[in-house]
Scaffold this active site. Structure first.
Site, PDB file in Angstrom:
ATOM      1  N   HIS A 197      48.377  10.665  58.889  1.00  0.00           N
ATOM      2  CA  HIS A 197      49.607  11.095  59.567  1.00  0.00           C
ATOM      3  C   HIS A 197      50.812  10.624  58.778  1.00  0.00           C
ATOM      4  O   HIS A 197      50.811   9.479  58.313  1.00  0.00           O
ATOM      5  CB  HIS A 197      49.661  10.486  60.973  1.00  0.00           C
ATOM      6  CG  HIS A 197      50.908  10.842  61.715  1.00  0.00           C
ATOM      7  ND1 HIS A 197      51.110  12.104  62.236  1.00  0.00           N
ATOM      8  CD2 HIS A 197      52.033  10.116  61.978  1.00  0.00           C
ATOM      9  CE1 HIS A 197      52.313  12.117  62.809  1.00  0.00           C
ATOM     10  NE2 HIS A 197      52.881  10.942  62.668  1.00  0.00           N
TER      11      HIS A 197
ATOM     12  N   ARG B  49      37.657  44.486  40.939  1.00  0.00           N
ATOM     13  CA  ARG B  49      37.096  44.169  39.627  1.00  0.00           C
ATOM     14  C   ARG B  49      35.620  44.567  39.606  1.00  0.00           C
ATOM     15  O   ARG B  49      34.993  44.697  40.648  1.00  0.00           O
ATOM     16  CB  ARG B  49      37.265  42.669  39.328  1.00  0.00           C
ATOM     17  CG  ARG B  49      38.725  42.238  39.221  1.00  0.00           C
ATOM     18  CD  ARG B  49      38.867  40.745  38.943  1.00  0.00           C
ATOM     19  NE  ARG B  49      38.312  40.358  37.668  1.00  0.00           N
ATOM     20  CZ  ARG B  49      38.961  40.414  36.507  1.00  0.00           C
ATOM     21  NH1 ARG B  49      40.209  40.848  36.462  1.00  0.00           N
ATOM     22  NH2 ARG B  49      38.369  40.033  35.390  1.00  0.00           N
TER      23      ARG B  49
ATOM     24  N   GLU C 265      48.424  50.561  49.969  1.00  0.00           N
ATOM     25  CA  GLU C 265      47.042  50.148  50.283  1.00  0.00           C
ATOM     26  C   GLU C 265      46.340  51.298  51.011  1.00  0.00           C
ATOM     27  O   GLU C 265      46.871  51.844  51.974  1.00  0.00           O
ATOM     28  CB  GLU C 265      47.074  48.869  51.139  1.00  0.00           C
ATOM     29  CG  GLU C 265      45.782  48.504  51.824  1.00  0.00           C
ATOM     30  CD  GLU C 265      44.596  48.275  50.876  1.00  0.00           C
ATOM     31  OE1 GLU C 265      44.736  47.493  49.931  1.00  0.00           O
ATOM     32  OE2 GLU C 265      43.539  48.896  51.113  1.00  0.00           O
TER      33      GLU C 265
ATOM     34  N   CYS D 290      39.631  33.233  34.827  1.00  0.00           N
ATOM     35  CA  CYS D 290      40.334  32.288  35.702  1.00  0.00           C
ATOM     36  C   CYS D 290      41.415  31.524  34.952  1.00  0.00           C
ATOM     37  O   CYS D 290      42.574  31.499  35.349  1.00  0.00           O
ATOM     38  CB  CYS D 290      39.318  31.321  36.300  1.00  0.00           C
ATOM     39  SG  CYS D 290      40.063  29.896  37.065  1.00  0.00           S
TER      40      CYS D 290
ATOM     41  N   GLU E 236      31.448  32.661  23.652  1.00  0.00           N
ATOM     42  CA  GLU E 236      32.651  33.155  24.335  1.00  0.00           C
ATOM     43  C   GLU E 236      33.436  34.033  23.361  1.00  0.00           C
ATOM     44  O   GLU E 236      33.767  33.601  22.265  1.00  0.00           O
ATOM     45  CB  GLU E 236      33.504  31.978  24.831  1.00  0.00           C
ATOM     46  CG  GLU E 236      34.882  32.347  25.344  1.00  0.00           C
ATOM     47  CD  GLU E 236      34.897  33.474  26.387  1.00  0.00           C
ATOM     48  OE1 GLU E 236      34.201  33.358  27.413  1.00  0.00           O
ATOM     49  OE2 GLU E 236      35.600  34.485  26.143  1.00  0.00           O
TER      50      GLU E 236
HETATM   51  P1  NAD Z   1      40.400  43.355  46.275  1.00  0.00           P
HETATM   52  O1  NAD Z   1      39.094  43.992  46.490  1.00  0.00           O
HETATM   53  O2  NAD Z   1      40.731  42.075  46.915  1.00  0.00           O
HETATM   54  O3  NAD Z   1      41.565  44.370  46.722  1.00  0.00           O
HETATM   55  C1  NAD Z   1      41.678  45.694  46.248  1.00  0.00           C
HETATM   56  C2  NAD Z   1      42.406  46.522  47.296  1.00  0.00           C
HETATM   57  O4  NAD Z   1      42.715  47.801  46.738  1.00  0.00           O
HETATM   58  C3  NAD Z   1      41.567  46.781  48.544  1.00  0.00           C
HETATM   59  O5  NAD Z   1      42.275  46.346  49.666  1.00  0.00           O
HETATM   60  C4  NAD Z   1      41.362  48.303  48.536  1.00  0.00           C
HETATM   61  O6  NAD Z   1      41.314  48.863  49.827  1.00  0.00           O
HETATM   62  C5  NAD Z   1      42.571  48.786  47.753  1.00  0.00           C
HETATM   63  N1  NAD Z   1      42.421  50.097  47.095  1.00  0.00           N
HETATM   64  C6  NAD Z   1      41.344  50.543  46.413  1.00  0.00           C
HETATM   65  N2  NAD Z   1      41.601  51.782  45.920  1.00  0.00           N
HETATM   66  C7  NAD Z   1      42.858  52.119  46.292  1.00  0.00           C
HETATM   67  C8  NAD Z   1      43.711  53.253  46.091  1.00  0.00           C
HETATM   68  N3  NAD Z   1      43.317  54.324  45.372  1.00  0.00           N
HETATM   69  N4  NAD Z   1      44.962  53.249  46.620  1.00  0.00           N
HETATM   70  C9  NAD Z   1      45.390  52.188  47.335  1.00  0.00           C
HETATM   71  N5  NAD Z   1      44.615  51.081  47.548  1.00  0.00           N
HETATM   72  C10 NAD Z   1      43.382  51.041  47.040  1.00  0.00           C
HETATM   73  O7  NAD Z   1      40.566  43.302  44.681  1.00  0.00           O
HETATM   74  P2  NAD Z   1      41.677  42.602  43.786  1.00  0.00           P
HETATM   75  O8  NAD Z   1      42.866  42.229  44.579  1.00  0.00           O
HETATM   76  O9  NAD Z   1      41.856  43.532  42.623  1.00  0.00           O
HETATM   77  O10 NAD Z   1      40.960  41.273  43.308  1.00  0.00           O
HETATM   78  C11 NAD Z   1      39.743  41.335  42.520  1.00  0.00           C
HETATM   79  C12 NAD Z   1      38.882  40.106  42.761  1.00  0.00           C
HETATM   80  O11 NAD Z   1      39.518  38.958  42.265  1.00  0.00           O
HETATM   81  C13 NAD Z   1      38.602  39.883  44.235  1.00  0.00           C
HETATM   82  O12 NAD Z   1      37.236  39.618  44.413  1.00  0.00           O
HETATM   83  C14 NAD Z   1      39.434  38.678  44.566  1.00  0.00           C
HETATM   84  O13 NAD Z   1      38.843  37.888  45.576  1.00  0.00           O
HETATM   85  C15 NAD Z   1      39.517  37.940  43.238  1.00  0.00           C
HETATM   86  N6  NAD Z   1      40.768  37.168  43.199  1.00  0.00           N
HETATM   87  C16 NAD Z   1      40.862  36.038  43.945  1.00  0.00           C
HETATM   88  C17 NAD Z   1      42.053  35.334  43.981  1.00  0.00           C
HETATM   89  C18 NAD Z   1      42.162  34.103  44.821  1.00  0.00           C
HETATM   90  O14 NAD Z   1      41.135  33.592  45.241  1.00  0.00           O
HETATM   91  N7  NAD Z   1      43.354  33.594  45.108  1.00  0.00           N
HETATM   92  C19 NAD Z   1      43.147  35.774  43.265  1.00  0.00           C
HETATM   93  C20 NAD Z   1      43.021  36.946  42.532  1.00  0.00           C
HETATM   94  C21 NAD Z   1      41.820  37.627  42.501  1.00  0.00           C
END
Ligand code: NAD
Length: 443
Positions: A432, A265, A200, A39, A31
């Site tokens: 409940h 990511r 978005e 995470c 690591e």
């Molecule tokens: P995501 O793919 O969920 O969302 C990225 C968003 O950015 C999309 O909706 C996309 O349409 C938008 N986008 C892309 N290019 C753009 C632009 N030029 N202008 C405006 N919007 C644009 O990715 P994320 O939110 O970065 O998360 C990354 C990963 O991490 C995901 O796989 C997610 O599931 C994971 N994650 C999970 C959790 C959780 O489970 N609670 C929390 C954080 C992250």
């Protein structure tokens, strides 16, 4: 020679290390930063810690609706950030302890593959060489930096890691990307009084989730003052100014103290260059048992680019180790029953298919059908939606918005995983009064 070398100490890596060691394998895990990976260090855990502080503050400032008077409520963000670090340190130490207990060799440093044959993989780290029969790649993912002019080398730009590291709050924030990371940070900043704008590109925020559910969140957030621009593409940045192009109309320029880029990511493939024959397609290509096209090389977690969630990573790691140990039969991952949660306020939790996947019977009820929900969520309605196979009556998907649905989505996952029909799920007794009873109500 080790039986197993693991590259990366996140949820996939440390789960595999513990499981393989428990089964008697000699394990070395590399690591480069800290055990726990994204995470634990710069993802799920620090965000949830900050979000909890924000929720405490928000609840105190909205306590009046519960008949509680809280005056002059304030917060100290430096202290909030300090507490987050304390929690991370504690949990990282816990993982270290677990691996020590299992006598895993933990090497801190940036490792890379030197060579591979069907008999062994040779790794190097900190100038030393290590040999193992098998390699499990768990190198995770990194924030994607979009090729938008003005994003690189811009001091106003944060990614999620920079946002988590900050010890002061900005006055205003533009969030580029209304996905999971974007909406969780929008929640954090908004609840702490920061002026938030979300941009978005797609027509909807959280585009992969049930849109009835997301619609409820959007309406609440917009009413509360979060500005959400959908169908709007960020074209360029200049300092703290963002130029965006809506699908219709003229380009707009917005300004904020910081700009958070959360547009996805990408799999982290560094250190694998020597594996020239490894099949890669955005992520490392694996079979149902996490084996790559190379006989003794496996991969698990974000690096496979399947579903980037910590709980998927750890399950994939378990399957990979079972496969190495030749556990017969190795149980495949039930990708149809992976729960996911978005830690907005209210939370969103879902499992299984969405309506666009197949023609299902759709049941929808407000969360207020649960007495406990009504008692604890003044002014909220929420929603629980269930998708049922018209032919078999099996539960195919559950989507919810309302606190604390993250805490009982696992019950719905269980039903989907086991292929429960509605009459079978009806036999489950829920305590409940709990909000989980909504799953009973909808049946
Ligand atoms: P995501 O793919 O969920 O969302 C990225 C968003 O950015 C999309 O909706 C996309 O349409 C938008 N986008 C892309 N290019 C753009 C632009 N030029 N202008 C405006 N919007 C644009 O990715 P994320 O939110 O970065 O998360 C990354 C990963 O991490 C995901 O796989 C997610 O599931 C994971 N994650 C999970 C959790 C959780 O489970 N609670 C929390 C954080 C992250």
């Amino acid at each position: 020679m080790y039986n197993l070398a693991i590259l990366g100490g996140g949820p996939a890596g440390y789960t595999a290390a513990e499981k393989a060691s428990k089964a008697g394998m000699e394990v070395v895990i590399f690591e480069q930063t800290a055990l726990g990976g994204t995470c634990l260090n710069v993802g799920c855990i620090p965000t949830k810690t900050l979000l909890y502080s924000a929720k405490q503050y928000y609840n105190a400032t909205h306590a009046d609706k519960y008949g509680v008077k809280a005056e002059n409520v304030s917060f100290d963000y430096a202290k909030i950030a300090q507490r987050k670090q304390k929690i991370v340190r504690k949990l990282v130490a816990g993982i270290k302890q677990k691996l020590n207990n299992e006598h895993c060799t933990v090497i801190t440093g940036q490792a890379s593959v030197v060579s591979r044959t069907d008999e062994k993989v040779v790794m190097t780290c900190n100038g030393e060489q290590y040999e193992a029969e098998n390699l499990l790649i768990c190198t995770g993912s990194t924030n994607f930096v979009p090729p938008i002019p003005g994003v690189k080398d811009n001091a106003a730009v944060w990614d999620s890691t920079a946002a988590l590291a900050a010890t002061e709050l900005p006055q205003s924030m533009i969030i580029v990307g209304g996905g999971v990371i974007g909406m969780e940070f929008a929640t954090l900043y908004h609840e702490l009084g920061v002026h938030v704008t979300v941009i978005e590109a797609m027509p909807k925020i959280l585009p992969n989730l049930d849109q009835d559910i997301v619609g409820i969140l959007r309406e609440k957030y917009e009413k509360a003052g979060i500005k959400i621009l959908t169908s709007t593409k960020v074209m360029s940045l200049e300092g703290n100014k963002v130029t965006a192009q809506p699908e219709e109309g003229d380009a707009i320029t917005l300004e904020a103290e910081h700009i958070l880029i959360s547009v996805g990511r990408r799999a982290n493939l560094a250190g694998l260059e020597a594996l020239t024959d490894l099949e890669i397609n955005r992520g490392i290509v694996v079979d149902d048992f996490m084996k790559t096209n190379l006989s003794n090389v496996y991969a698990a977690g974000d690096v496979t680019n399947k579903i980037m969630l910590a709980h998927v990573a750890s399950r994939q790691a378990e399957v990979a180790v079972d496969r190495m140990l030749k556990q017969i039969p190795v149980q495949r991952i039930a990708y149809n029953a992976i729960p996911s949660v978005v830690y907005t306020n209210p939370e969103i939790a879902s499992v299984g298919i969405t309506e666009d996947v197949m023609d299902c019977e759709v049941r929808k009820i407000p969360m207020t059908f649960s007495g406990r929900f009504v008692a604890e969520n003044e002014g909220e309605t929420g929603m629980c939606k269930m998708l049922i196979d018209k032919k078999t009556q099996s539960v195919m998907g559950v989507h919810m918005i309302g606190n604390p649905c993250s805490e009982f989505i696992a019950a719905a996952s269980f039903a989907v995983r086991m292929g429960y029909t509605v009459p079978e799920f009806q036999q489950v007794v829920f305590p409940h009064p709990t909000v989980s009873e909504i799953l009973k109500e909808i049946l």
